[in-house]
Motif scaffolding. Structure first.
Motif, PDB file in Angstrom:
ATOM      1  N   LEU A  20       0.851  -1.234  -0.161  1.00 25.21           N
ATOM      2  CA  LEU A  20      -0.043  -0.008   0.013  1.00 25.21           C
ATOM      3  C   LEU A  20       0.685   1.241   0.023  1.00 25.21           C
ATOM      4  N   LEU A  21       2.023   1.092   0.281  1.00 24.01           N
ATOM      5  CA  LEU A  21       3.042   2.304   0.365  1.00 24.01           C
ATOM      6  C   LEU A  21       3.626   2.739  -0.830  1.00 24.01           C
ATOM      7  N   THR A  22       3.359   3.880  -1.257  1.00 28.60           N
ATOM      8  CA  THR A  22       3.914   4.620  -2.505  1.00 28.60           C
ATOM      9  C   THR A  22       5.159   5.549  -2.076  1.00 28.60           C
ATOM     10  N   ASP A  23       6.299   5.144  -2.646  1.00 27.71           N
ATOM     11  CA  ASP A  23       7.346   5.770  -2.095  1.00 27.71           C
ATOM     12  C   ASP A  23       7.608   6.137  -0.630  1.00 27.71           C
ATOM     13  N   GLY A  24       7.195   5.051   0.063  1.00 31.76           N
ATOM     14  CA  GLY A  24       7.209   5.157   1.663  1.00 31.76           C
ATOM     15  C   GLY A  24       6.168   5.923   2.234  1.00 31.76           C
ATOM     16  N   LYS A  25       5.213   6.332   1.307  1.00 33.27           N
ATOM     17  CA  LYS A  25       4.056   7.130   1.851  1.00 33.27           C
ATOM     18  C   LYS A  25       2.921   6.230   2.105  1.00 33.27           C
ATOM     19  N   ARG A  26       2.267   6.331   3.221  1.00 32.12           N
ATOM     20  CA  ARG A  26       0.956   5.640   3.580  1.00 32.12           C
ATOM     21  C   ARG A  26      -0.274   5.978   2.409  1.00 32.12           C
ATOM     22  N   PRO A  27      -1.222   4.870   2.196  1.00 23.62           N
ATOM     23  CA  PRO A  27      -2.233   5.189   1.301  1.00 23.62           C
ATOM     24  C   PRO A  27      -3.074   6.408   1.759  1.00 23.62           C
ATOM     25  N   THR A  28      -3.755   7.088   0.931  1.00 19.79           N
ATOM     26  CA  THR A  28      -4.309   8.450   0.844  1.00 19.79           C
ATOM     27  C   THR A  28      -5.609   8.018   1.684  1.00 19.79           C
ATOM     28  N   GLY A  29      -5.855   8.854   2.902  1.00 13.10           N
ATOM     29  CA  GLY A  29      -6.816   8.778   3.757  1.00 13.10           C
ATOM     30  C   GLY A  29      -6.366   7.860   4.907  1.00 13.10           C
ATOM     31  N   TRP A  30      -5.258   7.362   5.017  1.00 11.04           N
ATOM     32  CA  TRP A  30      -4.919   6.591   6.255  1.00 11.04           C
ATOM     33  C   TRP A  30      -4.797   7.421   7.257  1.00 11.04           C
ATOM     34  N   LEU A  32      -3.726   6.788  10.868  1.00 11.36           N
ATOM     35  CA  LEU A  32      -3.026   6.448  11.844  1.00 11.36           C
ATOM     36  C   LEU A  32      -1.577   6.729  11.610  1.00 11.36           C
ATOM     37  N   ALA A  33      -0.896   6.902  12.856  1.00 12.63           N
ATOM     38  CA  ALA A  33       0.509   7.252  12.751  1.00 12.63           C
ATOM     39  C   ALA A  33       1.556   6.187  12.767  1.00 12.63           C
ATOM     40  N   ARG A  34       0.884   5.169  12.198  1.00 11.27           N
ATOM     41  CA  ARG A  34       1.736   3.909  11.902  1.00 11.27           C
ATOM     42  C   ARG A  34       1.532   3.366  10.347  1.00 11.27           C
ATOM     43  N   ASP A  35       2.393   2.596   9.794  1.00 15.15           N
ATOM     44  CA  ASP A  35       2.211   1.993   8.531  1.00 15.15           C
ATOM     45  C   ASP A  35       1.011   0.764   8.756  1.00 15.15           C
ATOM     46  N   PRO A  36       0.323   0.329   7.604  1.00 17.28           N
ATOM     47  CA  PRO A  36      -0.586  -0.774   7.571  1.00 17.28           C
ATOM     48  C   PRO A  36       0.156  -2.023   8.253  1.00 17.28           C
ATOM     49  N   PHE A  37      -0.237  -2.798   8.976  1.00 16.24           N
ATOM     50  CA  PHE A  37       0.113  -4.217   9.312  1.00 16.24           C
ATOM     51  C   PHE A  37       0.326  -4.893   7.974  1.00 16.24           C
ATOM     52  N   LEU A  38       0.906  -6.090   8.337  1.00 11.44           N
ATOM     53  CA  LEU A  38       1.362  -6.904   7.079  1.00 11.44           C
ATOM     54  C   LEU A  38       0.311  -7.151   6.376  1.00 11.44           C
ATOM     55  N   LEU A  39      -0.971  -7.604   6.892  1.00  9.20           N
ATOM     56  CA  LEU A  39      -2.285  -8.286   6.298  1.00  9.20           C
ATOM     57  C   LEU A  39      -3.352  -7.241   6.286  1.00  9.20           C
ATOM     58  N   GLU A  40      -2.819  -6.069   6.745  1.00  8.40           N
ATOM     59  CA  GLU A  40      -4.054  -5.057   6.982  1.00  8.40           C
ATOM     60  C   GLU A  40      -4.308  -4.431   5.523  1.00  8.40           C
ATOM     61  N   THR A  41      -5.303  -3.919   5.266  1.00  7.25           N
ATOM     62  CA  THR A  41      -5.841  -3.088   4.082  1.00  7.25           C
ATOM     63  C   THR A  41      -5.486  -1.709   3.995  1.00  7.25           C
ATOM     64  N   SER A  42      -6.195  -0.968   3.299  1.00  8.91           N
ATOM     65  CA  SER A  42      -6.126   0.685   3.385  1.00  8.91           C
ATOM     66  C   SER A  42      -7.054   1.087   4.322  1.00  8.91           C
ATOM     67  N   VAL A  43      -7.791   0.394   4.845  1.00  7.27           N
ATOM     68  CA  VAL A  43      -8.610   1.005   6.178  1.00  7.27           C
ATOM     69  C   VAL A  43      -8.130   0.084   7.246  1.00  7.27           C
ATOM     70  N   PRO A  44      -7.877   0.690   8.359  1.00  4.40           N
ATOM     71  CA  PRO A  44      -7.321   0.210   9.741  1.00  4.40           C
ATOM     72  C   PRO A  44      -8.516  -0.746  10.169  1.00  4.40           C
ATOM     73  N   GLY A  45      -8.001  -1.942  10.512  1.00  2.00           N
ATOM     74  CA  GLY A  45      -9.128  -2.804  11.164  1.00  2.00           C
ATOM     75  C   GLY A  45      -9.737  -3.754  10.245  1.00  2.00           C
ATOM     76  N   ILE A  46      -9.362  -3.519   8.917  1.00  5.84           N
ATOM     77  CA  ILE A  46      -9.894  -4.489   7.929  1.00  5.84           C
ATOM     78  C   ILE A  46      -8.532  -5.190   7.244  1.00  5.84           C
ATOM     79  N   PHE A  47      -8.680  -6.492   7.581  1.00  8.94           N
ATOM     80  CA  PHE A  47      -7.449  -7.317   6.989  1.00  8.94           C
ATOM     81  C   PHE A  47      -8.095  -8.296   5.967  1.00  8.94           C
ATOM     82  N   ALA A  48      -7.104  -8.824   5.008  1.00 11.03           N
ATOM     83  CA  ALA A  48      -7.378  -9.591   3.864  1.00 11.03           C
ATOM     84  C   ALA A  48      -6.420 -10.914   3.941  1.00 11.03           C
ATOM     85  N   ALA A  49      -6.948 -12.229   3.768  1.00 12.92           N
ATOM     86  CA  ALA A  49      -6.180 -13.383   3.816  1.00 12.92           C
ATOM     87  C   ALA A  49      -6.697 -14.238   2.908  1.00 12.92           C
ATOM     88  N   GLY A  50      -5.576 -14.996   2.462  1.00 14.12           N
ATOM     89  CA  GLY A  50      -6.040 -16.223   1.393  1.00 14.12           C
ATOM     90  C   GLY A  50      -6.010 -15.520  -0.170  1.00 14.12           C
TER      91      GLY A  50
END
Length: 553
Positions: free
Chosen positions: A492-502, A504-522
């Motif tokens: 989700l990072l573009t040139d080290g920048k977080r996605p638009t509208g993110w 939080l003051a942290r990067d998305p977790f490993l399996l986290e989507t562009s919305v905090p608290g929504i994850f994707a697997a499989g």
């Protein structure tokens, strides 16, 4: 187990009371005694017993009854229970009639009235007949009976749903007659429109929906609460793993699944490279074990519901289901997987479910005995389907556009295909069209290099040509790639920048989507490894990330 039934019929109240009394005294411990005061009433009872799949061991019937004689009753009753023993109660004057009935309705015995004391002339006769019946009797199937014809798309859908959800059923093909005809004769015209489902209690559903079957057999089809700690959309390996780990770690968890637990992996006949199963395991068995495990820890499995939309309000996520209801959660795991890509060829849509099937369609395998089958695709699922189907078919041909299967099929599976005499690979080939009257009978193949066409007879075509992500319900909510797969983590990072509208003051977790608290697997996740073990690993990993996310709320 239900007791076998003895049916006693006599229009004289005193006689039927005496018959029923003697039958209960002599056989009530091992048989259920059903009494009727007329041939018509007895026939209605017999129809109901047939619908309930109850065995009738003996008909004991008076000859002289108004409207319907004993012999006339037996003529109709033996069509319902041909294996039942038949005894006629007669007066001395009717012995000639009884003797003629031996040939007419294959009468086993006739008893003269009065028969008292029963120990002398009643019980000895019935003892011999019931002993002979018991020796030949085999316990009948207990479960749902589905009556339909083989080429019914709706019937195929119902069989597939029940098989994948481990609902015991028996399919009766109307073309074969026999039991199907007998059961249909017990239904009125309105209730006999195919497909028909007959349940153990004798109740029926005519042309049922999947939701009706699910409700009837007691599957959970609606959420028990409007809010969950963890909501998982999709019951494939990733979703089941997330449910097992989420529920076992104290999160109130639920899976939304519109078809059956197991996803595409659940339709796989044998997975041979899954860790811990050296002899392989079927997708159905693996999903059954995982489902049992998830339920044991308290996870809810909500079936026949499809996610059709989602929205986010602050820390809460809301998912709209296909019945119009909504469920909400703190954390959402997108494990909705992928659907087989549709084969774009003339005739395919018309014959889908009637000779053209997506995936292995395990429920159709037995019907394909000694036929020529074709599998389209160059993936592990195509190879596994071919290896399963070849146990029944005369030959199985794998049709692929490329020069070989090596790009998409595991080495062990290619070796098995090469060593199986009735499985072959047809490279540089595609399906140009399919045809048949009411069901598939032939396929037109095209050589992708020369364009040459060849028409071949075929019993069935199984399509395994790749997949498309089931993510329409996430439109305009999370970031997806050009193919619809959900983008997660560092992608989700573009040139080290977080996605638009993110926010939080942290990067998305490993399996986290562009919305905090929504994850994707499989398989639904962009860049995922399309293997069962990888999906299970991602599903379980999301729960660790969910805990990290919840800790920040």
């Amino acid at each position: 187990m239900d007791k076998p039934v003895i049916v006693a019929v006599d229009d004289d109240p005193e006689v039927i009371d005496a018959v029923a009394r003697d039958l209960r005294l002599g056989y009530g411990e091992h048989y259920q005694i059903v009494r009727a005061g007329s041939g018509q009433a007895a026939l209605e009872a017999a129809h109901q017993l047939r619908l309930q799949n109850r065995p009738v061991a003996l008909f004991l019937v008076d000859q002289r009854m108004p409207q319907m004689s004993g012999i006339e009753f037996l003529e109709q009753a033996i069509a319902l229970f041909p294996e039942a023993k038949r005894v006629l109660l007669t007066a001395y004057a009717d012995t000639d009639v009884a003797i003629r009935a031996i040939n007419k309705v294959r009468l086993d015995y006739y008893l003269l009235k009065p028969w008292h004391p029963p120990e002398l002339s009643f019980y000895p006769v019935l003892d011999d007949l019931l002993e002979a019946w018991q020796a030949a009797w085999r316990a009948s199937f207990k479960g749902i009976r589905l009556i339909d014809n083989r080429w019914s798309p709706q019937g195929h859908q119902l069989r597939d749903f029940m098989a994948r959800n481990h609902i015991p059923y028996k399919w009766l093909d109307v073309a074969s007659g026999g039991e199907a005809d007998v059961l249909l004769s017990s239904l009125d015209a309105a209730a006999s429109q195919l497909p028909v489902l007959i349940f153990e209690d004798g109740s029926t559903l005519c042309r049922p929906t999947i939701a009706q079957i699910a409700d009837k057999v007691g599957l959970v089809t609606h959420s028990t609460t409007p809010f969950y700690d963890l909501l998982i959309v999709g019951g494939g390996p990733a979703g089941l793993a997330a449910a097992v780990y989420g529920a076992s770690e104290g999160l109130k968890s639920a899976i939304i699944e519109h078809e059956a637990p197991g996803g595409q992996a659940g339709t796989t006949s044998r997975i041979e490279n899954y860790l811990g199963f050296p002899s392989g395991v079927s997708g159905a068995e693996l999903s059954r074990r995982a489902l049992t495990q998830a339920r044991r820890f308290g996870a809810e499995i909500i079936l026949t519901q499809r996610a059709v939309g989602t929205r986010v309000e602050g820390p809460y996520k809301f998912v709209t289901l296909s019945d119009g209801s909504q469920v909400s959660c703190h954390a959402l795991v997108v494990a909705s997987g992928v659907a087989y890509r549709k084969l774009d060829a003339p005739g395919v849509e018309r014959l889908t479910g009637a000779g053209v099937y997506y995936g292995a369609a395990i429920t159709e395998a037995v019907c394909c005995a000694n036929q020529d089958l074709y599998v389209v695709g160059a993936s592990n699922s195509a190879g596994q389907a071919a290896m399963f189907l070849c146990k029944y078919a005369r030959k199985v041909v794998i049709v692929c556009r490329g020069a070989s299967l090596s790009a998409g099929v595991s080495r062990y599976l290619i070796d098995e295909i090469d060593e199986t005499p009735n499985v072959s690979v047809l490279p540089h080939t595609m399906v140009a069209s399919v045809d048949g009257q009411g069901h598939l009978s032939e396929i037109t193949l095209r050589d992708v290099n020369s364009g040459a066409l060849e028409v071949v007879p075929a019993g069935a075509l199984f399509v395994c040509i790749g997949a498309e992500p089931c993510t329409e319900w996430l439109s305009n909510v999370v970031e997806r790639d050009d193919y619809g797969f959900v983008v997660t983590g560092r992608a989700l990072l573009t040139d080290g920048k977080r996605p638009t509208g993110w926010p939080l003051a942290r990067d998305p977790f490993l399996l986290e989507t562009s919305v905090p608290g929504i994850f994707a697997a499989g398989d639904v996740r962009a860049g995922s490894i399309k293997r069962v073990a990888a999906a299970v690993g991602e599903g379980s990993t999301t729960v660790h990330l969910v805990h990290q996310y919840l800790a920040t709320l």
